[in-house]
Design a protein around this motif. Sequence first.
Motif, PDB file in Angstrom:
ATOM      1  N   ALA A 115       0.816  -1.220   0.000  1.00 17.88           N
ATOM      2  CA  ALA A 115       0.000   0.000   0.000  1.00 17.88           C
ATOM      3  C   ALA A 115       0.845   1.264   0.000  1.00 17.88           C
ATOM      4  O   ALA A 115       0.427   2.291  -0.529  1.00 17.88           O
ATOM      5  CB  ALA A 115      -0.923   0.015   1.221  1.00 17.88           C
ATOM      6  N   ARG A 116       2.047   1.179   0.586  1.00 19.16           N
ATOM      7  CA  ARG A 116       2.883   2.378   0.747  1.00 19.16           C
ATOM      8  C   ARG A 116       4.363   2.012   0.638  1.00 19.16           C
ATOM      9  O   ARG A 116       4.761   0.878   0.912  1.00 19.16           O
ATOM     10  CB  ARG A 116       2.654   3.017   2.126  1.00 19.16           C
ATOM     11  CG  ARG A 116       1.233   3.486   2.396  1.00 19.16           C
ATOM     12  CD  ARG A 116       1.045   3.855   3.855  1.00 19.16           C
ATOM     13  NE  ARG A 116       1.276   2.717   4.752  1.00 19.16           N
ATOM     14  CZ  ARG A 116       0.356   1.798   5.023  1.00 19.16           C
ATOM     15  NH1 ARG A 116      -0.853   1.878   4.481  1.00 19.16           N
ATOM     16  NH2 ARG A 116       0.627   0.799   5.841  1.00 19.16           N
ATOM     17  N   VAL A 117       5.150   3.007   0.273  1.00 21.27           N
ATOM     18  CA  VAL A 117       6.605   2.886   0.289  1.00 21.27           C
ATOM     19  C   VAL A 117       7.158   4.047   1.096  1.00 21.27           C
ATOM     20  O   VAL A 117       6.887   5.217   0.788  1.00 21.27           O
ATOM     21  CB  VAL A 117       7.196   2.912  -1.135  1.00 21.27           C
ATOM     22  CG1 VAL A 117       8.720   2.879  -1.066  1.00 21.27           C
ATOM     23  CG2 VAL A 117       6.685   1.752  -1.958  1.00 21.27           C
ATOM     24  N   ALA A 118       7.891   3.733   2.152  1.00 19.32           N
ATOM     25  CA  ALA A 118       8.551   4.759   2.963  1.00 19.32           C
ATOM     26  C   ALA A 118      10.003   4.869   2.514  1.00 19.32           C
ATOM     27  O   ALA A 118      10.697   3.859   2.371  1.00 19.32           O
ATOM     28  CB  ALA A 118       8.474   4.400   4.440  1.00 19.32           C
ATOM     29  N   HIS A 119      10.443   6.096   2.259  1.00 21.75           N
ATOM     30  CA  HIS A 119      11.838   6.279   1.870  1.00 21.75           C
ATOM     31  C   HIS A 119      12.451   7.417   2.672  1.00 21.75           C
ATOM     32  O   HIS A 119      11.767   8.372   3.046  1.00 21.75           O
ATOM     33  CB  HIS A 119      11.962   6.562   0.370  1.00 21.75           C
ATOM     34  CG  HIS A 119      11.403   7.880  -0.062  1.00 21.75           C
ATOM     35  ND1 HIS A 119      10.058   8.076  -0.329  1.00 21.75           N
ATOM     36  CD2 HIS A 119      11.995   9.086  -0.285  1.00 21.75           C
ATOM     37  CE1 HIS A 119       9.855   9.319  -0.691  1.00 21.75           C
ATOM     38  NE2 HIS A 119      11.008   9.964  -0.668  1.00 21.75           N
ATOM     39  N   THR A 120      13.746   7.282   2.941  1.00 20.49           N
ATOM     40  CA  THR A 120      14.473   8.271   3.731  1.00 20.49           C
ATOM     41  C   THR A 120      15.451   9.016   2.841  1.00 20.49           C
ATOM     42  O   THR A 120      16.206   8.405   2.076  1.00 20.49           O
ATOM     43  CB  THR A 120      15.235   7.602   4.887  1.00 20.49           C
ATOM     44  OG1 THR A 120      14.298   6.910   5.710  1.00 20.49           O
ATOM     45  CG2 THR A 120      15.979   8.629   5.719  1.00 20.49           C
ATOM     46  N   ARG A 121      15.435  10.337   2.975  1.00 23.88           N
ATOM     47  CA  ARG A 121      16.371  11.208   2.242  1.00 23.88           C
ATOM     48  C   ARG A 121      16.887  12.221   3.245  1.00 23.88           C
ATOM     49  O   ARG A 121      16.135  13.031   3.780  1.00 23.88           O
ATOM     50  CB  ARG A 121      15.663  11.905   1.085  1.00 23.88           C
ATOM     51  CG  ARG A 121      16.579  12.656   0.135  1.00 23.88           C
ATOM     52  CD  ARG A 121      15.775  13.168  -1.050  1.00 23.88           C
ATOM     53  NE  ARG A 121      16.647  13.758  -2.067  1.00 23.88           N
ATOM     54  CZ  ARG A 121      16.989  15.032  -2.111  1.00 23.88           C
ATOM     55  NH1 ARG A 121      16.534  15.873  -1.184  1.00 23.88           N
ATOM     56  NH2 ARG A 121      17.785  15.472  -3.073  1.00 23.88           N
ATOM     57  N   GLY A 122      18.192  12.132   3.527  1.00 25.69           N
ATOM     58  CA  GLY A 122      18.733  12.960   4.595  1.00 25.69           C
ATOM     59  C   GLY A 122      18.182  12.468   5.925  1.00 25.69           C
ATOM     60  O   GLY A 122      18.278  11.288   6.251  1.00 25.69           O
ATOM     61  N   LEU A 148       4.973   7.279   0.425  1.00 20.88           N
ATOM     62  CA  LEU A 148       4.231   7.425  -0.825  1.00 20.88           C
ATOM     63  C   LEU A 148       3.216   6.296  -0.944  1.00 20.88           C
ATOM     64  O   LEU A 148       3.576   5.120  -0.777  1.00 20.88           O
ATOM     65  CB  LEU A 148       5.179   7.363  -2.027  1.00 20.88           C
ATOM     66  CG  LEU A 148       6.223   8.469  -2.163  1.00 20.88           C
ATOM     67  CD1 LEU A 148       7.194   8.112  -3.279  1.00 20.88           C
ATOM     68  CD2 LEU A 148       5.555   9.803  -2.456  1.00 20.88           C
ATOM     69  N   ALA A 149       1.982   6.618  -1.222  1.00 21.55           N
ATOM     70  CA  ALA A 149       0.982   5.588  -1.499  1.00 21.55           C
ATOM     71  C   ALA A 149       1.242   5.018  -2.886  1.00 21.55           C
ATOM     72  O   ALA A 149       1.503   5.763  -3.836  1.00 21.55           O
ATOM     73  CB  ALA A 149      -0.421   6.183  -1.427  1.00 21.55           C
ATOM     74  N   CYS A 150       1.226   3.714  -3.005  1.00 24.42           N
ATOM     75  CA  CYS A 150       1.450   3.100  -4.318  1.00 24.42           C
ATOM     76  C   CYS A 150       0.830   1.710  -4.371  1.00 24.42           C
ATOM     77  O   CYS A 150       0.555   1.089  -3.337  1.00 24.42           O
ATOM     78  CB  CYS A 150       2.932   3.037  -4.666  1.00 24.42           C
ATOM     79  SG  CYS A 150       3.880   1.862  -3.706  1.00 24.42           S
TER      80      CYS A 150
END
Length: 482
Positions: A249-256, A262-264
């Motif tokens: 349902a979602r993808v969690a991503h870390t930047r910094g 993001l829902a996907c």
Amino acid sequence: MKRLANVVELAASYDLAIIGAGPAGMSAAVTAAEAGLSVLVLDENGAPGGQIYRGITGTPVKRREILGAEFWRGEEIVAGFERCEASYAPHATAWSLAPDGSKGFEIGVSLGGAVRHIHASEVIAATGAHERPFPIPGWTLPGVMTAGAAQIALKANALVPDGRVVIAGCGPLLFLVTAQLLAAGANIVAVLDTAEPGNWRRALPHLPGFLRSPYLMKGLRLLLKARRANFISRVTALRAEAGDDGCLARVAHTRGSTETTLACDTLLLHQGVVPNINLANAVGCEQDWDDGQLSFVPRIDDWMQTSIPGLSIPGDGGGIRGAEAAALGGTLAALGAAARLGRLSQDERNQRAAPVRAEFERLSAGRAFLDALYRPPKAFRVPAEAETIVCRCEEVTAGEIREVVAGGVTGPNQLKVFLRCGMGPCQGRQCGLTVTELMADARGVSAEAIGSYHLRPPFKPVTLGELASLPSNDAAVKAVVR
């Protein structure tokens, strides 16, 4: 070309057996047949082309710009293969390979629901590559797949992921699949680039070779097409999350220091391709750890011959160089085999090989730059989270592997006894590199010191019913009676 549909149509012996009908296998078949060798090509797919040109003879994708000019270049090599005098067995699986006591090899072939052993004086294993494992939390959820798998669905069946698509990882194929899916109408909500910015410094020493290769313009064109999507760079962590139905349902991503969700509906993962070494491993070919490609690679000579005389591995199975170089490598392997079988003199072999080798080296020159530029970060190769599944077949986690390593397990083959890692249907293709690097990290040694799984035939699944169809002989009866 003569097509074969069942094992009874196979001859008892061939001068050359080729496993795989991708660019390397097809080119090898054409060259060997022209030299007068009796040639058998065994391929698991139903049509020639391999992974890179999959479905090219019957793809329902009619708009040629979707798959791009590089894909359609395969039409010429497939047409040449179909005109040659080789025998071709689609839907065939080579499940065993071993020296047969005379000069040559015994090959176990599964075809048409039955199996049979045949003899070949020389073997070219054009086994190609597969995608590097990408073990993140949630990568086994329904809705998560590799970018290569999505590309296969597009090429073979004109299928495009429905709903919101996120593509994550690094490497040239990531950009190619993004461009192809965008052209096919996919709703790509984000491309999460996991490449490390510092890779540029490692790649710069290899820039001269890259500039001499044809990769530069191809790469720029792909980047421009892929950048039409929402491109997010410097991603340092990923997590796939399920909804109430247990699917992605979602993808969690870390930047910094910021985590964004993001829902996907579909997550496509990719962080490069590596040689498919399972056959080479099972046969006992010597192999080396290639720190540039972060994988084990069979040891081959200038004619693609391995440490086992008469067995050659051209193409990406012997080191990642790309489709065009793979085709040239197949030609060199066939010329080497023809000379060893006495159909070409060494002078004839060398004369025919000279322009092929020059182009092969030109195409190969840029690979070191790409390997360094798109070197996948350790965080995505060696999972830190204990609950992340490493071996998908047996559902073994990173935490379980670290626990048994702390208890004294020293290598992947000992690990099998404790956790059954690498003993499922994929025989380590999906976990082998992760297991090696994870154990190396836990023990504080190199990946080369850890080594890889030792495989045994059958190196592809074969049913008991097929084995029962093998004709019995005195040797087989004695083996059972004893």
